[in-house]
Write a protein that holds these residues in place. Structure first.
Motif, PDB file in Angstrom:
ATOM      1  N   THR A   1       1.031  -1.486  -0.158  1.00  0.00           N
ATOM      2  CA  THR A   1       0.161  -0.186  -0.312  1.00  0.00           C
ATOM      3  C   THR A   1       0.658   1.358   0.186  1.00  0.00           C
ATOM      4  OG1 THR A   1      -1.345  -1.184   1.444  1.00  0.00           O
ATOM      5  CG2 THR A   1      -2.000   1.210   0.750  1.00  0.00           C
ATOM      6  N   SER A   2       0.114   2.542  -1.163  1.00  0.00           N
ATOM      7  CA  SER A   2       1.238   3.739  -0.740  1.00  0.00           C
ATOM      8  C   SER A   2       0.112   4.272   0.363  1.00  0.00           C
ATOM      9  CB  SER A   2       1.082   4.222  -2.019  1.00  0.00           C
ATOM     10  OG  SER A   2       0.218   4.445  -2.603  1.00  0.00           O
ATOM     11  N   PHE A   3       1.284   4.969   0.675  1.00  0.00           N
ATOM     12  CA  PHE A   3       0.393   6.398   1.976  1.00  0.00           C
ATOM     13  C   PHE A   3       0.668   7.852   0.838  1.00  0.00           C
ATOM     14  CE2 PHE A   3       1.344   2.394   4.135  1.00  0.00           C
ATOM     15  CZ  PHE A   3      -0.597   2.556   4.804  1.00  0.00           C
ATOM     16  N   GLU A   4      -0.604   8.750   1.410  1.00  0.00           N
ATOM     17  CA  GLU A   4       0.427   9.456   0.394  1.00  0.00           C
ATOM     18  C   GLU A   4       0.912  10.542   1.565  1.00  0.00           C
ATOM     19  OE1 GLU A   4      -4.358  10.585   1.308  1.00  0.00           O
ATOM     20  OE2 GLU A   4      -3.035   8.978   1.806  1.00  0.00           O
ATOM     21  N   PRO A   5       1.545  11.611   1.546  1.00  0.00           N
ATOM     22  CA  PRO A   5       2.216  12.412   3.087  1.00  0.00           C
ATOM     23  C   PRO A   5       1.340  13.351   3.396  1.00  0.00           C
ATOM     24  CG  PRO A   5       3.128  13.180   0.804  1.00  0.00           C
ATOM     25  CD  PRO A   5       2.499  12.076   0.044  1.00  0.00           C
ATOM     26  N   ILE A   6       1.635  13.310   4.535  1.00  0.00           N
ATOM     27  CA  ILE A   6       0.651  13.855   5.512  1.00  0.00           C
ATOM     28  C   ILE A   6       1.324  15.319   6.173  1.00  0.00           C
ATOM     29  CG2 ILE A   6      -0.573  14.139   7.966  1.00  0.00           C
ATOM     30  CD1 ILE A   6      -0.494  10.216   7.345  1.00  0.00           C
ATOM     31  N   PRO A   7       0.511  16.566   5.629  1.00  0.00           N
ATOM     32  CA  PRO A   7       1.240  17.114   5.875  1.00  0.00           C
ATOM     33  C   PRO A   7       1.262  17.624   7.815  1.00  0.00           C
ATOM     34  CG  PRO A   7      -0.861  18.209   4.956  1.00  0.00           C
ATOM     35  CD  PRO A   7      -0.908  16.960   4.532  1.00  0.00           C
ATOM     36  N   MET A   8       2.644  17.994   8.006  1.00  0.00           N
ATOM     37  CA  MET A   8       2.721  17.889   9.515  1.00  0.00           C
ATOM     38  C   MET A   8       1.652  19.627  10.199  1.00  0.00           C
ATOM     39  SD  MET A   8       6.160  18.883  11.134  1.00  0.00           S
ATOM     40  CE  MET A   8       6.998  17.372  11.604  1.00  0.00           C
ATOM     41  N   PRO A   9       0.931  19.306  11.543  1.00  0.00           N
ATOM     42  CA  PRO A   9       0.406  19.992  12.345  1.00  0.00           C
ATOM     43  C   PRO A   9       1.471  20.298  12.330  1.00  0.00           C
ATOM     44  CG  PRO A   9       0.043  17.707  12.346  1.00  0.00           C
ATOM     45  CD  PRO A   9       1.440  17.357  11.861  1.00  0.00           C
ATOM     46  N   PRO A  10       0.854  22.186  12.954  1.00  0.00           N
ATOM     47  CA  PRO A  10       1.471  22.916  13.551  1.00  0.00           C
ATOM     48  C   PRO A  10       2.546  22.675  15.156  1.00  0.00           C
ATOM     49  CG  PRO A  10      -0.282  23.767  13.663  1.00  0.00           C
ATOM     50  CD  PRO A  10      -0.856  22.580  12.259  1.00  0.00           C
ATOM     51  N   ALA A  11       2.474  23.087  15.027  1.00  0.00           N
ATOM     52  CA  ALA A  11       4.312  22.790  16.528  1.00  0.00           C
ATOM     53  C   ALA A  11       2.737  23.349  17.811  1.00  0.00           C
ATOM     54  CB  ALA A  11       5.260  23.703  16.758  1.00  0.00           C
TER      55      ALA A  11
END
Lengths: 68, 346
Positions: free
Chosen positions: B208-218
């Protein structure tokens, strides 16, 4: 949860898996069978190890550098 | 068989991007690709209504368009709802997915659509719907419609649906039982021999390929933040009240930890078939580090620790399961006003 915008730090000893599924903040845990512990240490040393891991995790939450 | 067909402004013949703001229009009978659809569905089939909507309008007014489409499909007494095919058109795909999903759940009418695997609508709806893999090229319209018609007909007639490769739909991540005559060992050696000889073989494990997940803010100020502990290591209270399965878990739980400074092994057990649980059983803080986090809460480093931790068992779990549970957890986390999560994974 990260997809929903919630900051998550993942402590795990299986870092490649965490990265494969897209975790952005990953802290290397202390073994699969005791991610935040170590039965071979004295209770005091074990707790200190856990404090360090949690501190690393909290630092990761406060940073936007890719972790892990 | 009565069919209602949804098209965007382009395939509906209204025009290109300049007409993307056009609201939903209703036409009697088949329009554009609908004529071909009617043909390939064969005798006794009629596209009774075609619904055409601009791509922008459909995405910007999704609730309104969805409600109207459901109503039109109901009025038309449709046996089948068809949307697209949408190929790579993203807004079209998103609308088609949302409409199919709504029509099926509101009316129980079978639905079928088609998209390229790269379409964002496919990402969002492939687990819930049968989406024929249309590829990127609209030149394949006829082939795609033939596959959509064939699968649509099967859904209407409640005929068992074959595998994705047989029917031409995008993998949904479903797992089902199947009788096979050769053991895994034999199949594996067969595949290996074929590979060595340079012959074709089909792996039973599709990566399965996983799409990148944007990093939530700090987290800006941890001393004011509400933190929650989550684990997929299967730690549950003694007796496993939510009956969380140790493998391919379909459930998760939230367990109270208010007033506790430390977790005691006597109160918990581990429902996880994938690791040696003795160490965590002895001291659950080795998985859910409550003692250390509680200290930091007391020292003011963390605003507040949420009075429950969430737990499930992360082992050999189909993505459709884990994604659903993840969404449910997100709802809970948002409801409780949690600002950040520490997830511990075995």
């Amino acid at each position: 949860m990260e997809k929903a915008g919630i900051p998550v730090v993942q402590i795990t000893s299986a870092v490649p898996i965490a990265k494969m599924v897209g975790s952005n903040r990953v802290v290397l845990g202390h073994g699969i069978v005791h991610v935040t512990g170590d039965a071979s240490l004295s209770p005091e040393d074990e707790k200190e190890l856990r404090r360090e891991l949690v501190k690393k995790a909290l630092n990761a939450l406060q940073s936007t550098d890719k972790q892990g | 068989m009565r069919v209602v067909h949804y098209l965007n402004q382009f395939y509906g013949g209204l025009g290109g991007e300049a007409k993307a703001g056009v609201p939903l229009e209703t036409r009697e009978g088949a329009v554009g690709p609908g004529r071909l659809l009617e043909q390939v569905l064969g005798e006794g089939t009629k596209v009774v209504t075609t619904l055409v909507c601009g791509d922008n309008y459909a995405v910007e007014h999704q609730a309104e368009v969805t409600a109207s489409v459901v109503e039109k499909v109901r009025e038309a007494r449709a046996d089948l709802f068809v949307a697209g095919p949408c190929f790579e058109a993203g807004r079209y795909g998103m609308a088609a997915g949302a409409l199919c999903s709504a029509v099926r759940s509101a009316l129980g009418v079978p639905v079928i659509t088609g998209m390229a695997e790269e379409n964002p609508g496919a990402d969002l709806y492939r687990e819930a719907l049968y989406i024929i893999d249309s590829g990127r090229s609209a030149a394949k319209m006829r082939d795609v419609l033939i596959k959509m018609a064939s699968l649509g007909r099967k859904l209407v007639n409640k005929v068992p649906i074959g595998l994705p490769t047989e029917e031409g739909y995008l993998r949904r991540g479903l797992i089902r039982d199947q009788f096979v005559t050769k053991t895994a060992a034999t199949r594996l050696v067969d595949m290996l021999v074929a590979k060595v000889k340079g012959e074709a073989f089909e792996s039973e494990m599709v990566a399965t390929s996983f799409e990148p997940i944007p990093m939530p803010p700090a987290v800006k100020d941890l001393s004011k933040a509400k933190l929650m502990l989550v684990t997929d290591g299967g730690l549950v209270p003694k007796g496993n009240p939510d009956k969380i399965e140790g493998m391919a878990a379909t459930r998760w739980g939230a367990y109270r930890i208010e007033g506790l400074d430390d977790l005691s092994g006597e109160d918990y057990e581990i429902s996880h078939g994938g690791y040696d649980p003795r160490f965590v059983q002895e001291d659950p803080d080795r998985l859910v580090p409550l003692d250390a986090v509680r200290e930091m809460e007391k020292r003011g480093m963390i605003g507040k620790l949420h009075p429950e931790f969430i737990s499930t068992s992360g082992l050999a779990n189909p993505l459709s399961n884990t994604r659903r549970m993840g969404k449910e957890m997100v709802e809970k986390v948002k409801q409780e006003g949690v600002d950040a999560v520490i997830l511990t994974s075995t």
